[in-house]
Design a protein around this motif. Structure first.
Motif, short mmCIF file in Angstrom:
data_model
loop_
_atom_site.label_atom_id
_atom_site.label_comp_id
_atom_site.label_asym_id
_atom_site.label_seq_id
_atom_site.Cartn_x
_atom_site.Cartn_y
_atom_site.Cartn_z
N ARG A 137 0.86 -1.19 0.00
CA ARG A 137 0.00 0.00 0.00
C ARG A 137 0.89 1.24 0.00
O ARG A 137 1.90 1.28 0.71
CB ARG A 137 -0.89 -0.03 1.23
CG ARG A 137 -1.73 1.20 1.51
CD ARG A 137 -2.87 1.41 0.57
NE ARG A 137 -3.87 0.37 0.52
CZ ARG A 137 -5.14 0.56 0.15
NH1 ARG A 137 -5.55 1.78 -0.19
NH2 ARG A 137 -5.97 -0.43 0.07
N ILE A 138 0.55 2.26 -0.82
CA ILE A 138 1.32 3.51 -0.82
C ILE A 138 0.47 4.72 -0.42
O ILE A 138 1.01 5.80 -0.25
CB ILE A 138 1.96 3.77 -2.20
CG1 ILE A 138 0.89 3.89 -3.30
CG2 ILE A 138 2.98 2.69 -2.54
CD1 ILE A 138 1.45 4.37 -4.63
N LEU A 139 -0.86 4.51 -0.25
CA LEU A 139 -1.74 5.60 0.17
C LEU A 139 -2.96 5.00 0.85
O LEU A 139 -3.60 4.10 0.32
CB LEU A 139 -2.17 6.44 -1.03
CG LEU A 139 -3.14 7.59 -0.75
CD1 LEU A 139 -2.50 8.66 0.15
CD2 LEU A 139 -3.61 8.24 -2.07
N SER A 140 -3.29 5.54 2.03
CA SER A 140 -4.47 5.09 2.78
C SER A 140 -5.19 6.30 3.37
O SER A 140 -4.65 7.41 3.40
CB SER A 140 -4.05 4.15 3.93
OG SER A 140 -3.40 3.01 3.45
N GLY A 141 -6.42 6.08 3.82
CA GLY A 141 -7.16 7.12 4.51
C GLY A 141 -7.72 8.20 3.61
O GLY A 141 -8.02 9.31 4.08
N THR A 142 -7.88 7.91 2.33
CA THR A 142 -8.43 8.88 1.38
C THR A 142 -9.73 8.33 0.81
O THR A 142 -10.14 7.20 1.13
CB THR A 142 -7.42 9.17 0.26
OG1 THR A 142 -7.05 7.94 -0.37
CG2 THR A 142 -6.16 9.83 0.83
N ASN A 143 -10.37 9.10 -0.05
CA ASN A 143 -11.73 8.77 -0.47
C ASN A 143 -11.86 8.74 -1.99
O ASN A 143 -11.55 9.71 -2.67
CB ASN A 143 -12.70 9.82 0.11
CG ASN A 143 -14.16 9.45 -0.11
OD1 ASN A 143 -14.49 8.34 -0.53
ND2 ASN A 143 -15.04 10.40 0.18
N ARG A 144 -12.28 7.61 -2.52
CA ARG A 144 -12.65 7.48 -3.93
C ARG A 144 -11.53 7.96 -4.86
O ARG A 144 -11.70 8.88 -5.66
CB ARG A 144 -13.95 8.23 -4.21
CG ARG A 144 -14.63 7.85 -5.51
CD ARG A 144 -15.98 8.55 -5.64
NE ARG A 144 -16.52 8.38 -6.99
CZ ARG A 144 -17.19 7.31 -7.41
NH1 ARG A 144 -17.41 6.32 -6.58
NH2 ARG A 144 -17.62 7.24 -8.65
N ASN A 145 -10.38 7.32 -4.75
CA ASN A 145 -9.24 7.68 -5.59
C ASN A 145 -9.45 7.12 -6.99
O ASN A 145 -9.40 5.91 -7.20
CB ASN A 145 -7.95 7.16 -4.97
CG ASN A 145 -7.68 7.81 -3.63
OD1 ASN A 145 -8.29 7.48 -2.62
ND2 ASN A 145 -6.78 8.77 -3.62
N CYS A 146 -9.69 8.01 -7.92
CA CYS A 146 -10.09 7.59 -9.26
C CYS A 146 -8.87 7.55 -10.18
O CYS A 146 -8.21 6.53 -10.30
CB CYS A 146 -11.16 8.52 -9.80
SG CYS A 146 -12.01 7.85 -11.25
N ALA A 147 -8.56 8.63 -10.85
CA ALA A 147 -7.40 8.64 -11.74
C ALA A 147 -6.26 9.42 -11.07
O ALA A 147 -6.21 9.57 -9.86
CB ALA A 147 -7.77 9.22 -13.10
N GLY A 148 -5.35 9.94 -11.89
CA GLY A 148 -4.21 10.65 -11.36
C GLY A 148 -3.19 10.87 -12.45
O GLY A 148 -3.55 10.98 -13.62
N GLY A 149 -1.93 10.89 -12.10
CA GLY A 149 -0.89 11.11 -13.10
C GLY A 149 0.50 10.94 -12.52
O GLY A 149 0.73 11.10 -11.31
#
Length: 384
Positions: A121-133
């Motif tokens: 895991r590289i990111l937790s505790g966030t909401n509805r991570n859709c896309a990015g870059g």
């Protein structure tokens, strides 16, 4: 000379020659058309239910709520946007988790032969991570697709994730870094969403900077300018409603930068927009209503990525669960089709550094549930 190159050359050489109106029109505003693809027809579905052209093979890499083979890590639900990073010994594939009330992102490390070497895991505790870059300094921008969502900068090669509120609080989708102009482009998933760019105070440091929005007319092609968003925090007034004349785009999704051009998709009208950053112009690169001959091969446009050779690969949210390819001469065709996943969408397409493997996911798999996500790898003779 293809239309993209012609437009670019026209602008660069404008001081020496002026094109007549008819020539300018031909170079400006002719979206991609249906054609036979560079890889040939699709073969019957393989054992994984994927139709591919001759010479290509698929493999399942991970399944939601199951341990990634060769590791002790359980793969996340609803895999979404993704990217690949070279890590010195092979590469890492990063994937978001588009789950309401939670989300985050994970990574799978591969050896130089493509074997799984680890996952975490590289990111937790966030909401509805859709896309990015992906950034040029090898971080992954994971974006929350919620009202006043945030951008999180994550570190697939090591380091703790951190929020980047200066990049704006809105319903984020994708991000694309432009190392020439030293900015990051951002899409917004609203029916009246806007197209933004973030100008860091210092390139490589996203903790501070200026959020700007594209201003243009209502037409599908023309010139544009950038205007600063007064309050990137988006409260009490949303960022998309702060600047007069900001152009609306119907459901911003994927975003990709290459060669002084940025492309982004809008799912509400099944379009791909092309922004020429040298000319200061925008136009349609694809519109499913303008494909001739029909029917349109690409519907439900979503995530987008590209190859070093200039091909664009566009994933469908729904449609016939295809990844389509748009070539530099503006021809569109189906590259692959996932069968039996009618309640899902294709997400996270990303190529390895060598360009011979394509990773992507079926977000909800055959079950149609977030817990049914499947992440794949397709290998073969991709054009490079």
């Amino acid at each position: 000379m293809d239309r993209r190159t012609m437009l670019r050359a026209t602008v660069v050489g404008a001081g020496a020659v002026a094109l007549p109106f008819t020539a300018w029109s031909a170079a400006y505003g002719a979206p991609a058309q249906n054609a036979v693809g560079p890889y040939g027809p699709l073969l019957p579905a393989d054992a994984n239910g994927i139709q591919l052209p001759a010479g290509f093979t698929s493999a399942v890499v991970a399944r939601s709520r199951q341990t990634v083979p060769g590791t002790s890590y359980t793969w996340h639900d609803a895999p979404d946007g993704g990217a690949v990073f070279a890590n010195g010994t092979g590469w890492v594939y990063v994937s978001n988790s588009e789950v309401n009330g939670s989300g985050g992102a994970s990574q799978i490390a591969f050896s130089s032969t493509g074997a799984v070497a680890g996952a975490s895991r590289i990111l937790s505790g966030t909401n509805r991570n859709c896309a990015g870059g992906k950034t040029p300094w090898n971080t992954w921008l994971s974006c929350e697709e919620v009202a006043r969502g945030r951008v999180f900068e994550t570190y697939p090669l090591g380091g703790a994730a951190v929020a980047r509120p200066a990049m704006g609080r809105f319903q984020h989708e994708a991000a694309a870094a432009d190392p020439v102009r030293k900015v990051v482009y951002l899409t917004e998933d609203e029916s009246d969403g806007k197209f933004y760019r973030f100008v860091p105070t210092t390139w490589g440091d996203l903790s501070a900077g200026r959020l700007e929005v594209l201003r243009a007319g209502s037409a599908t092609s023309g010139t544009f300018t950038w205007a600063q968003v007064p309050d990137p925090d988006g409260s009490p007034r949303p960022t998309r409603r702060q600047v007069s004349g900001a152009k609306s785009f119907n459901g911003g999704e994927g975003c990709h930068y290459a060669d002084d051009t940025v492309w982004f998709t809008t799912k509400g009208d099944n379009r791909i927009w092309q922004v020429n950053l040298i000319a200061g112009t925008y136009e349609l690169a694809y519109d499913d209503d303008l494909v001739n001959p029909g029917p349109a091969p690409l519907t439900g446009v979503d995530n987008i990525t590209g190859t070093a050779g200039g091909d664009l690969f566009v994933a469908e949210d729904g449609g016939t669960m295809d990844i389509c390819v748009i070539t530099p001469d503006d021809k569109v065709s189906v590259f692959l089709r996932v069968t039996g996943h009618n309640g899902s969408e294709i997400t996270g397409p990303a190529f390895t550094p060598a360009g011979d493997r394509l990773y992507f996911s079926s977000q909800r798999g055959t079950s149609g549930l977030s817990s049914g996500g499947i992440t794949y790898c397709v290998s073969g003779p991709f054009r490079r």
